[in-house]
Enzyme design. Sequence first.
Site, PDB file in Angstrom:
ATOM      1  N   SER A 114      53.685  18.023  11.016  1.00  6.75           N
ATOM      2  CA  SER A 114      52.306  17.626  11.292  1.00  6.75           C
ATOM      3  C   SER A 114      51.351  18.826  11.298  1.00  6.75           C
ATOM      4  O   SER A 114      51.100  19.419  10.269  1.00  6.75           O
ATOM      5  CB  SER A 114      52.258  16.858  12.624  1.00  6.75           C
ATOM      6  OG  SER A 114      51.013  16.237  12.830  1.00  6.75           O
ATOM      7  N   ASP A 146      48.330  27.759   0.291  1.00  2.61           N
ATOM      8  CA  ASP A 146      47.420  27.452  -0.817  1.00  2.61           C
ATOM      9  C   ASP A 146      46.486  28.620  -1.131  1.00  2.61           C
ATOM     10  O   ASP A 146      46.180  28.898  -2.299  1.00  2.61           O
ATOM     11  CB  ASP A 146      46.587  26.208  -0.485  1.00  2.61           C
ATOM     12  CG  ASP A 146      47.288  24.924  -0.888  1.00  2.61           C
ATOM     13  OD1 ASP A 146      48.467  24.995  -1.292  1.00  2.61           O
ATOM     14  OD2 ASP A 146      46.665  23.847  -0.789  1.00  2.61           O
ATOM     15  N   LYS A 150      55.767  15.264   7.934  1.00  6.18           N
ATOM     16  CA  LYS A 150      54.953  14.289   8.660  1.00  6.18           C
ATOM     17  C   LYS A 150      53.494  14.544   8.289  1.00  6.18           C
ATOM     18  O   LYS A 150      52.780  15.277   8.953  1.00  6.18           O
ATOM     19  CB  LYS A 150      55.193  14.435  10.165  1.00  6.18           C
ATOM     20  CG  LYS A 150      54.768  13.226  10.999  1.00  6.18           C
ATOM     21  CD  LYS A 150      53.312  13.327  11.327  1.00  6.18           C
ATOM     22  CE  LYS A 150      52.865  12.200  12.228  1.00  6.18           C
ATOM     23  NZ  LYS A 150      51.434  12.276  12.537  1.00  6.18           N
TER      24      LYS A 150
END
Length: 492
Positions: A313, A324, A338
Site C-alpha cells: 500500500s 519512477d 496492494k
Amino acid sequence: MGNRAKNAGLVGLGLVAGVALTVQMSAWAQKGEGSPLPLEELRQLADVYGLIKSDYVVPVEDKKLLSEAISGMVASLDPHSVYLDQKAYREMRESVQGKFVGVGIEVSSEDGYVKIVSPIEDSPAYRAGIKAGDLITRIDNTPVKGLSIDDAVKKMRGKPGTKVTLTIARRGDDRPWVVPVMREEIRVQSVKAKMVEPGYAWVRISQFQEATLQELASKTAALYKDNPGIKGLVLDLRNDPGGLLPGAIGVSTAFLPKEELIVSTKGQLPDSNASFYGRREFYAPRGADPLAKLPAELKSVPMVVLVNGGSASASEIVAGALQDYKRAIVMGSQTFGKGSVQTLRPLSADTAIKLTTARYYTPKGRPIQATGIVPDLAVEETAEGDGLNALRVREADLQRHLTGENEKPDANRARDEAEQRQKALAALKNRQPLELGGKDDFQLAQALNHFKGLPVKTVKPEAKEAKEAEAAEPKELPGAETKPPEIKGGKK
C-alpha cells in the site's frame, strides 16, 4: 406461522428497501444517474429475512441480522472492503493513531486458519517467538477454523495485562505448540533512524501513521546534525503494511523536488480519478508543515529503498514514486501488490464501511494492484535464500482480490511457491527472527555495497521469461557514491 413469516418478511422488505434506497440515492447524488432497484432480488432477501425471523431455531435480533447482511455484502467484494461495527471502527481509529491493545501481529487467512504475515517488532508476539508463516489454530479454547479473520482478530484484542493463549502450527514441526501471550498496548514506532556505518544512514518506516512525517523530519534532522556529510541513505520499507495516504505523499515529497506527481487514482466515481502532488495540501492540509525543517540534503543524498513481500500500500506508493523518478534504487523482492484505494463511508456516528473505490498508479502510470513494485536489484533476504519472504502471502494470492491490469495467470506459480516455502521452512526451523537494521541484515549489507561500488549479491534469474523481461526493460540506475540525475519537469 405463515402470517408471522409474511409480517416479518414485509418488515424486512421495508428495512432492506430503505437501506437500498439510501445507498441508491447516495450513488445517484454522486453519479447523476442510476439503474432501477432490483426488486425481485430484494424480495428474495426480504423472504430470507422473514424465514430466519420466523423459523430459525432461536430468535435472532433484527440488528444482528442486518449488521451481518451488510457485513457479508461488503466482504463479498474484495479482501479490503469491510463493514466496521462500533468496536472495529474504534480500533481502526486507534491503529491510525499508532496504538492498539493486542498481541502485535499482522495476519491473513489461509485454509480457514489465521496466518501470521509478520509479527510487529518489539511486540508480545515477536518476543514470544511467533514467526511469519505460522498458523494460529486456536485462540484460548476456541478453534479458529470457521471464524472470519475479523472475529479472530477481535478475540486476540482485549484489555492491557490480560492473557490470551494461542495454539500455533508451524510447518515442519510434528505437533502444534501452545504459547501464552500477554496483551499490551502496542505503540507502533513509525520511524527509526541511525547510522549503520560512518557516512551511511538507515531510516526505517514501519507503518504510515499520523505522526510519520513529524518523526521523519525530527529524526533525519538529528542524524544530519550529528553526522554532516552523509554519503548514502537506506530507506527501509520492508514489512511496512502501509497506512495513511498523506504520509506516503509526504515521505515521497521529502526526497523529491517540490510539487512532483506522487501517485494517481482511477475509479468509477469522478472523485476517484485524482492526482496527488508533493504539495502541503496533499500531505498536511492543517497545522504546521511537518516537512518545513527537513535537512536540505535529503533531496540529493544517494538512496536505496529496501522492500519485500511485506511492503504494501503506502510503502509501495513511496517505492514506486522514487523508482519512477530514478531518485533511488529499489532493492529486495517484489512487494505485496496492494494497489487499491479504500474510502471510509460513515453509516452512523460510530459505524462505517471501508469500501474499495479506486486503483493506485505510480507517476509513470504503472498499476500497483496485484503486481506490486518490482525491485531494480533483486536481493534475497539472507545469503542462503529468501527466508521468511518466501512464506508471505501476496495480494494476488488472496481470494476475491481485485484483479490487476497487468496480472497474468501463471500455471506453475503454485508449484514453484510450494517448493520455495518448503526450502524456506527447512532453513528457518531453528533460526531467530531477523533484526532489521542489525549486523546480520544481509539486504542492508548489499545496499551499503551498492553505495560503495562493491559487488551486490543479486538473485540470478533462471527462468527464460525473467531474462527476457530484464532485457526488454533496461533500467538506468543512479551510480554508487554519486548524486542521482537531476529531475526535471512534472505537473504543477
